[in-house]
Design a protein around this motif. Sequence first.
Motif, short mmCIF file in Angstrom:
data_model
loop_
_atom_site.label_atom_id
_atom_site.label_comp_id
_atom_site.label_asym_id
_atom_site.label_seq_id
_atom_site.Cartn_x
_atom_site.Cartn_y
_atom_site.Cartn_z
N MET A 224 0.84 -1.19 0.00
CA MET A 224 0.00 0.00 0.00
C MET A 224 0.88 1.24 0.00
O MET A 224 1.98 1.22 0.53
CB MET A 224 -0.87 0.04 1.27
N LYS A 225 0.35 2.29 -0.58
CA LYS A 225 1.06 3.57 -0.62
C LYS A 225 0.13 4.68 -0.14
O LYS A 225 -1.08 4.62 -0.36
CB LYS A 225 1.48 3.91 -2.05
N GLU B 274 -3.71 0.78 -3.21
CA GLU B 274 -2.87 -0.36 -3.54
C GLU B 274 -1.74 0.09 -4.47
O GLU B 274 -1.91 1.05 -5.24
CB GLU B 274 -3.70 -1.47 -4.20
N ASP B 275 -0.62 -0.59 -4.41
CA ASP B 275 0.58 -0.20 -5.17
C ASP B 275 0.31 -0.03 -6.67
O ASP B 275 0.81 0.91 -7.30
CB ASP B 275 1.69 -1.22 -4.99
N GLN B 276 -0.49 -0.91 -7.25
CA GLN B 276 -0.70 -0.87 -8.70
C GLN B 276 -1.52 0.34 -9.15
O GLN B 276 -1.55 0.65 -10.34
CB GLN B 276 -1.33 -2.17 -9.21
N VAL C 160 -0.99 3.53 -8.07
CA VAL C 160 -0.23 4.76 -7.86
C VAL C 160 0.01 5.53 -9.16
O VAL C 160 -0.25 6.73 -9.24
CB VAL C 160 1.10 4.48 -7.14
N GLU D 237 5.44 4.72 1.57
CA GLU D 237 4.97 3.39 1.96
C GLU D 237 3.98 3.52 3.11
O GLU D 237 4.15 4.35 4.01
CB GLU D 237 6.14 2.52 2.43
#
Length: 107
Positions: A1-2, A62-64, A66, A93
Motif C-alpha cells: 500500500m502507498k 494499492e501499489d498498482q 499509484v 509506503e
Amino acid sequence: MKMIRAIVRPEKAGFILDELSDAGYPAVTKIDVVGRGKQRGVKVGNIHYDELPKELLMMVVEDQAVDEIIRIITKSAKTGDGTYGDGKIFVSEMEEAYTISSGTSGL
C-alpha cells in the motif's frame, strides 16, 4: 500500500476530486492548509505573501494504482501556464491500515 499526498491549488481541488472519483478512487481526505514552495511565496507590489492557501489531498491505495492516480492528479492540477504553485505530490509506503468500526486490516 502507498499513501499519496498532493498539495494543490484550492481552485483545482474540486476538479481533481471529481476526476479521481470518476476513475474509481472516491476515498480521499481533504485538508485546508497554508504554505509555500521553492518560490518562497508571492510578492504583489510591496506586500509579500509567504503563507499561500492550498489543499492537501491524502489517500491510501494499492501499489498498482499509484501511477494512474499520479497521472490523474497531475493532469487535473496543472494550470498549463508554466508558473510555480501548481503543487507537489508525495508518495510513501504505508505499512498497515485498519478500519475502526470493524477492526479489519487493509483497505
